[in-house]
Design an enzyme around this catalytic site. Structure first.
Site, PDB file in Angstrom:
ATOM      1  N   HIS A 170      25.947  -3.184  20.057  1.00 16.90           N
ATOM      2  CA  HIS A 170      25.492  -3.056  21.455  1.00 16.90           C
ATOM      3  C   HIS A 170      24.522  -1.877  21.606  1.00 16.90           C
ATOM      4  CE1 HIS A 170      28.972  -5.673  22.505  1.00 16.90           C
ATOM      5  NE2 HIS A 170      29.563  -4.969  21.544  1.00 16.90           N
ATOM      6  N   SER A 291      -3.209   7.425  21.828  1.00 21.27           N
ATOM      7  CA  SER A 291      -3.418   6.978  23.197  1.00 21.27           C
ATOM      8  C   SER A 291      -4.707   7.599  23.700  1.00 21.27           C
ATOM      9  CB  SER A 291      -2.248   7.434  24.072  1.00 21.27           C
ATOM     10  OG  SER A 291      -2.664   7.552  25.412  1.00 21.27           O
ATOM     11  N   LYS A 297       0.400  11.295  21.884  1.00 26.28           N
ATOM     12  CA  LYS A 297       1.009  10.023  21.512  1.00 26.28           C
ATOM     13  C   LYS A 297       0.647   9.534  20.120  1.00 26.28           C
ATOM     14  CE  LYS A 297       3.081   7.315  23.820  1.00 26.28           C
ATOM     15  NZ  LYS A 297       2.640   6.583  25.016  1.00 26.28           N
ATOM     16  N   GLU A 304       4.863  -3.168  16.985  1.00 32.12           N
ATOM     17  CA  GLU A 304       4.985  -3.917  18.244  1.00 32.12           C
ATOM     18  C   GLU A 304       4.367  -5.308  18.118  1.00 32.12           C
ATOM     19  OE1 GLU A 304       4.252  -1.109  21.868  1.00 32.12           O
ATOM     20  OE2 GLU A 304       3.323  -0.205  20.117  1.00 32.12           O
TER      21      GLU A 304
END
Ligand code: ARG
Length: 482
Positions: A170, A291, A297, A304
């Site tokens: 979980h 970024s 970043k 992704e």
């Protein structure tokens, strides 16, 4: 397209010689546009030429065409191949697909011999043959890419057989595991995916060639000869099935969809672990981007995108399922829609597998952060309960309850289980002794899990060598087969 253009009739001359005998005018521009598959099926040229060469050889050896015609066809097809590969081939949408393009050019080059090639053959068995060959080639490429991917994962697992990290259920800290064990889970998935692809290859590797349009042919062809020449295990038994089945393509897409979900899960863990909140790993420069607005970043874009691609791949599978559903036997033009989803899914998957292999070769975990997180969240509570069962002969359900009370106490004290005093523990269960502290460390927890398939480092090392051996055996097998 304007209405005027829509109504415009195309020049019928290109098709005239292929199938235009009974037609007065050529098709409308829009008819031609919806009908043409050359824009995508040009990728099948190599398979189409191989199929035609095998067919011509067979036609000659059965006496249906002469040896001179066969030789002319071979030479002509080689020239067509050279033109295509040199970018010197002219594509014409009026010629619909790659099969008509190659045959039409062959006839320009060698004349009548080229016009005899289509004896005892139809585009229906031709395209089914080409497409099976193409899918087989893709599977064979994937097999090699999997060997590299698995071997890369094994190196990571080996390096980190002792690196402790939290195991989750979980996504809550559950029990400590090793990073090596975690990575080996993906090795198991990858080995099954690779085997599934090979199973798929086994079932698709039968030849439709010679099924002709749907019913077979009256010519005394030899389907076993063409099957063997093209590396198929056998000719397909039923001509109707041969021209109209696409379950081989669906099976490939289903297999890739499953395999892509595995890559997607690994990609997701990379995304999660790389976030500073986890801090389990640092992304290398080669697989992250910056970024444009936030200078600090480092974004896991490659991971992704791998996580996302499964959407397209399983979409391709569902798309083709819908195309095939309810189609009557035998061939229908609907089936021309089989190629784009397969090409796209194969391209996407190939990119994902190569990128994931690169990312894993560059994998930079942060063992200190993993170790620290492994100790949080009372991750050795099960070890405590197991100790009560083993040492105090407590039934597991009671031990679970007692442990729950101890966890609650530690939570109230805002400390880890190992930081509680013996007195505190005994306030809940008086029979507990100081020996309990031996099982509360994450190292002890991990080392104790020696059951088959468990996370103990010695187990993980044994799993790694077994997997390496399996990989080597497969490698030897493919070397002796080729
Ligand atoms: N381009 C067609 C396809 O991909 C080839 C088969 C055409 N057959 C036919 N009877 N029109 O399905």
């Amino acid at each position: 397209m304007s209405d005027q253009e829509n109504e415009k009739k195309t020049d019928k001359s290109s098709q005239q010689s292929m199938w235009g005998g009974r037609f007065g005018a050529g098709p409308s521009a829009v008819m031609q546009e919806i009908n043409a598959s050359i824009g995508f099926d040009k990728r099948l040229y190599g398979e189409d030429i191989a199929g035609s060469m095998a067919h011509a050889d067979m036609l000659a050896s059965t006496g249906i065409i002469t040896a001179e015609d066969r030789d002319a066809i071979h030479a002509g097809l080689e020239q067509v191949r050279a033109e295509i590969e040199a970018g010197a081939f002219t594509y014409d949408p009026a010629l619909e697909d790659i099969h008509m393009h190659i045959e039409s050019r062959l006839r320009e080059i060698v004349g009548d011999a080229g016009a005899r090639l289509h004896t005892a053959r139809s585009r229906n068995d031709q395209v089914a043959t080409d497409f099976r060959l193409w899918c087989r080639g893709a599977i064979e490429r994937f097999d090699e890419l999997y060997a590299a991917f698995i071997s890369t994962l094994l190196d990571v697992a080996d390096t980190h057989a002792d690196t402790i990290m939290p195991g989750f259920t979980h996504l809550q800290t559950a029990q400590p595991v090793t990073l090596g064990h975690h990575i080996m889970a993906y090795v198991e998935m990858a080995m099954r995916d690779r085997a599934r692809l090979m199973d798929c290859r086994g079932r698709l590797n039968e030849s439709p060639l010679g099924a002709a349009a749907l019913a077979g042919t009256g010519f005394a062809i030899d389907r076993h000869q063409t099957a063997e020449a093209l590396g198929f295990d056998a000719p397909m038994n039923n001509s109707l099935d041969a021209v109209s089945s696409r379950d081989f393509a669906l099976e490939l897409l289903a297999t890739l969809s499953i395999a892509a979900t595995h890559l997607s899960r690994l990609a997701d863990e990379i995304v999660l672990w790389a976030t500073p909140a986890f801090g389990f790993l640092t992304l290398s420069d080669s697989f992250s981007t910056g970024s444009s607005i936030m200078p600090q970043k480092r974004n896991p874009d490659a991971a992704e995108l791998i996580r996302a691609k499964v959407g397209r791949i399983s979409g391709a599978m569902n798309g083709l399922m819908m195309v095939m559903k309810g189609l009557p036997l035998a061939y229908s033009k609907d089936m021309q829609e089989d190629k784009e989803p397969v090409f796209k899914a194969v391209d996407d998957f190939e990119l994902c597998l190569v990128a994931m292999t690169g990312m894993m070769a560059d994998f930079r975990p942060n063992p200190a952060a993993m170790r620290a997180a492994a100790g949080q969240g009372f991750s050795t509570a099960t070890d405590l309960a197991d100790w009560l069962v083993r040492e105090l002969k407590m039934p597991f359900r009671d031990a679970h309850h007692v442990t729950g009370a101890i966890v609650k106490l530690a939570e109230g004290e805002n400390c880890d289980l190992a930081d509680l005093t013996l007195d505190q523990m005994q306030s809940i269960e008086p029979k507990i002794t100081s020996a309990i502290f031996d099982v509360l460390s994450v190292e002890a927890s991990v080392a104790s899990r020696t059951s088959f398939g468990g996370t103990a480092p010695e187990n993980v090392r044994a799993q790694i060598s077994a997997a390496r051996k399996k990989l080597d055996d497969l490698e030897k097998l493919s070397v002796t087969e080729s």
